[in-house]
Design a protein around this motif. Structure first.
Motif, PDB file in Angstrom:
ATOM      1  N   ALA A   1      -1.257  62.277  94.220  1.00 27.88           N
ATOM      2  CA  ALA A   1      -2.235  61.406  94.869  1.00 27.88           C
ATOM      3  C   ALA A   1      -1.623  60.686  96.061  1.00 27.88           C
ATOM      4  O   ALA A   1      -2.312  59.953  96.766  1.00 27.88           O
ATOM      5  N   ALA A   2      -0.326  60.891  96.293  1.00 30.33           N
ATOM      6  CA  ALA A   2       0.346  60.270  97.433  1.00 30.33           C
ATOM      7  C   ALA A   2       0.003  61.027  98.717  1.00 30.33           C
ATOM      8  O   ALA A   2      -0.245  62.236  98.697  1.00 30.33           O
ATOM      9  N   ASN A   3       0.032  60.332  99.850  1.00 30.84           N
ATOM     10  CA  ASN A   3      -0.397  60.911 101.117  1.00 30.84           C
ATOM     11  C   ASN A   3       0.722  61.542 101.934  1.00 30.84           C
ATOM     12  O   ASN A   3       0.446  62.318 102.853  1.00 30.84           O
ATOM     13  N   ALA A   4       1.964  61.222 101.669  1.00 35.92           N
ATOM     14  CA  ALA A   4       3.067  61.769 102.461  1.00 35.92           C
ATOM     15  C   ALA A   4       3.070  63.289 102.372  1.00 35.92           C
ATOM     16  O   ALA A   4       2.804  63.865 101.313  1.00 35.92           O
TER      17      ALA A   4
ATOM     18  N   TYR B   1       4.614  52.905  93.751  1.00 40.66           N
ATOM     19  CA  TYR B   1       5.325  53.992  94.410  1.00 40.66           C
ATOM     20  C   TYR B   1       5.464  55.144  93.420  1.00 40.66           C
ATOM     21  O   TYR B   1       6.201  55.046  92.434  1.00 40.66           O
ATOM     22  N   ARG B   2       4.736  56.216  93.708  1.00 35.42           N
ATOM     23  CA  ARG B   2       4.716  57.342  92.779  1.00 35.42           C
ATOM     24  C   ARG B   2       4.211  58.597  93.468  1.00 35.42           C
ATOM     25  O   ARG B   2       3.485  58.542  94.464  1.00 35.42           O
ATOM     26  N   SER B   3       4.589  59.725  92.898  1.00 37.81           N
ATOM     27  CA  SER B   3       4.021  61.027  93.246  1.00 37.81           C
ATOM     28  C   SER B   3       4.053  61.850  91.975  1.00 37.81           C
ATOM     29  O   SER B   3       5.142  62.204  91.488  1.00 37.81           O
ATOM     30  N   GLU B   4       2.882  62.151  91.421  1.00 40.60           N
ATOM     31  CA  GLU B   4       2.807  62.824  90.127  1.00 40.60           C
ATOM     32  C   GLU B   4       1.691  63.857  90.103  1.00 40.60           C
ATOM     33  O   GLU B   4       0.614  63.631  90.653  1.00 40.60           O
TER      34      GLU B   4
ATOM     35  N   LEU C   1      10.795  54.453  98.568  1.00 39.52           N
ATOM     36  CA  LEU C   1      10.360  53.064  98.458  1.00 39.52           C
ATOM     37  C   LEU C   1      10.147  52.474  99.853  1.00 39.52           C
ATOM     38  O   LEU C   1      10.881  52.773 100.792  1.00 39.52           O
ATOM     39  N   GLY C   2       9.135  51.632  99.994  1.00 36.29           N
ATOM     40  CA  GLY C   2       8.848  50.974 101.251  1.00 36.29           C
ATOM     41  C   GLY C   2       8.005  51.783 102.215  1.00 36.29           C
ATOM     42  O   GLY C   2       7.571  51.262 103.247  1.00 36.29           O
ATOM     43  N   ASP C   3       7.758  53.046 101.899  1.00 31.20           N
ATOM     44  CA  ASP C   3       6.945  53.917 102.751  1.00 31.20           C
ATOM     45  C   ASP C   3       5.560  54.054 102.125  1.00 31.20           C
ATOM     46  O   ASP C   3       5.422  54.589 101.020  1.00 31.20           O
ATOM     47  N   PRO C   4       4.505  53.603 102.809  1.00 31.11           N
ATOM     48  CA  PRO C   4       3.161  53.645 102.215  1.00 31.11           C
ATOM     49  C   PRO C   4       2.666  55.052 101.916  1.00 31.11           C
ATOM     50  O   PRO C   4       1.728  55.211 101.123  1.00 31.11           O
ATOM     51  N   GLY C   5       3.272  56.071 102.508  1.00 28.74           N
ATOM     52  CA  GLY C   5       2.860  57.440 102.224  1.00 28.74           C
ATOM     53  C   GLY C   5       3.145  57.867 100.796  1.00 28.74           C
ATOM     54  O   GLY C   5       2.559  58.839 100.308  1.00 28.74           O
ATOM     55  N   TYR C   6       4.031  57.141 100.120  1.00 30.47           N
ATOM     56  CA  TYR C   6       4.385  57.464  98.732  1.00 30.47           C
ATOM     57  C   TYR C   6       3.832  56.424  97.765  1.00 30.47           C
ATOM     58  O   TYR C   6       4.239  56.376  96.601  1.00 30.47           O
ATOM     59  N   PHE C   7       2.905  55.608  98.257  1.00 30.45           N
ATOM     60  CA  PHE C   7       2.312  54.549  97.442  1.00 30.45           C
ATOM     61  C   PHE C   7       0.893  54.961  97.082  1.00 30.45           C
ATOM     62  O   PHE C   7       0.050  55.179  97.964  1.00 30.45           O
ATOM     63  N   SER C   8       0.625  55.083  95.791  1.00 32.64           N
ATOM     64  CA  SER C   8      -0.711  55.466  95.341  1.00 32.64           C
ATOM     65  C   SER C   8      -1.003  54.789  94.009  1.00 32.64           C
ATOM     66  O   SER C   8      -0.100  54.564  93.203  1.00 32.64           O
ATOM     67  N   ASN C   9      -2.259  54.454  93.798  1.00 37.61           N
ATOM     68  CA  ASN C   9      -2.667  53.777  92.562  1.00 37.61           C
ATOM     69  C   ASN C   9      -1.793  52.559  92.278  1.00 37.61           C
ATOM     70  O   ASN C   9      -1.340  52.344  91.152  1.00 37.61           O
TER      71      ASN C   9
END
Length: 264
Positions: A48-51, A85-88, A74-82
């Motif tokens: 669900a992350a945008n990066a 900081y996650r990508s699953e 961490l600190g990059d909004p492209g890896y921030f979801s729900n």
């Protein structure tokens, strides 16, 4: 043809499990041999992350040509979801990838901590969640596997149980780990978890790590929770650059099996 052969391997490998648990059928098998992030399964969520590199294909995989990689910085909004900081990858959109009260399931997953920088005192101790059984409706997972400090842990948050799987994974840098978890999903203290692990570079067979019997396994924070599902990737709970945590982590996953089991 390769996908079919590996699929048969997955089935045969889990048949002989003792007197009380037998495999009825395979519900989900993801080996990424399609070369696609969803392995050609439209209802399988890759991230669900945008990066652009939050999820990506890697080669070789655990047994075949491909596996999936997840990255979180961490600190990059492209890896921030729900809100974290996650990508699953996740299975809530797949009926066969869900579970409900009363189900009996086996979960198998292989994973590799890619170029994992070691934890040092002073960094966050929450750990990185790398595989979990999520309960719908929000709140804690029913269970999860995490890389915590420099160890691998199994945790059941709402049962207040934590299990050390491997004290120090640093000696197995960039190697695959295999896990198997049998669960009787129960809405009363009659369920169980049985946890196995294998380090392929030194072990041929799975090793029984722990049996938790007579546990309330379907124990959601939200009483309206109707289903659960599986997630794999990176969930960097409560970590931040301000706390001195490692900025970027990457993990690979492959050969995810969800099987319907019979308990007798």
């Amino acid at each position: 043809m390769k996908r079919f052969i590996i699929f048969i391997f997955c089935i045969l490998f889990v048949i002989d499990l003792g007197d009380t648990i037998t495999v009825k059928k395979t519900l989900v098998y993801v080996n990424y041999e399609s070369g696609k992030l969803d392995d050609g399964i439209p209802s399988l969520e890759a991230t669900a992350a945008n990066a652009s590199d939050a999820a990506f294909m890697v080669s070789p995989g655990r047994n075949g040509m491909y596996a999936i990689g997840h990255k979180v910085t961490l600190g990059d909004p492209g890896y921030f979801s729900n809100n974290h900081y996650r990508s699953e990858s996740a299975t809530p959109g797949m009926p066969e990838g869900r579970f409900v009260r009363g189900d009996n399931r086996r979960y198998e997953v292989s994973l590799l901590l890619k170029d994992w920088q070691e934890w040092k005192p002073g960094m966050s101790e929450s750990g990185d969640i790398i595989f979990q059984g999520k309960l719908g409706g929000g709140g804690n997972p029913a269970y999860y596997i995490a890389a915590k400090r420099n160890s691998l842990m199994f945790r059941m948050p709402n049962n207040n149980e934590q299990l050390l799987l491997l004290k120090d994974f640093r000696q197995f840098k960039n190697q695959w780990f295999d896990f198997r978890i049998d669960v009787a999903w129960r809405d009363s203290p009659t369920g169980f978890y049985i946890i196995y692990m294998r380090i392929p570079s030194i072990e041929k067979d799975y090793k029984l790590i722990k049996e938790y019997k007579n546990y309330h396994t379907y124990l959601p924070d939200n009483p309206e929770s109707k289903i659960g599902y599986s997630k794999w990737g990176l969930y960097r709970a409560d970590q931040s650059l301000e706390k001195g945590d490692i900025p970027t982590r990457i993990i690979y996953h492959d050969d995810i099996c969800i099987l319907d089991i019979d308990i007798s």
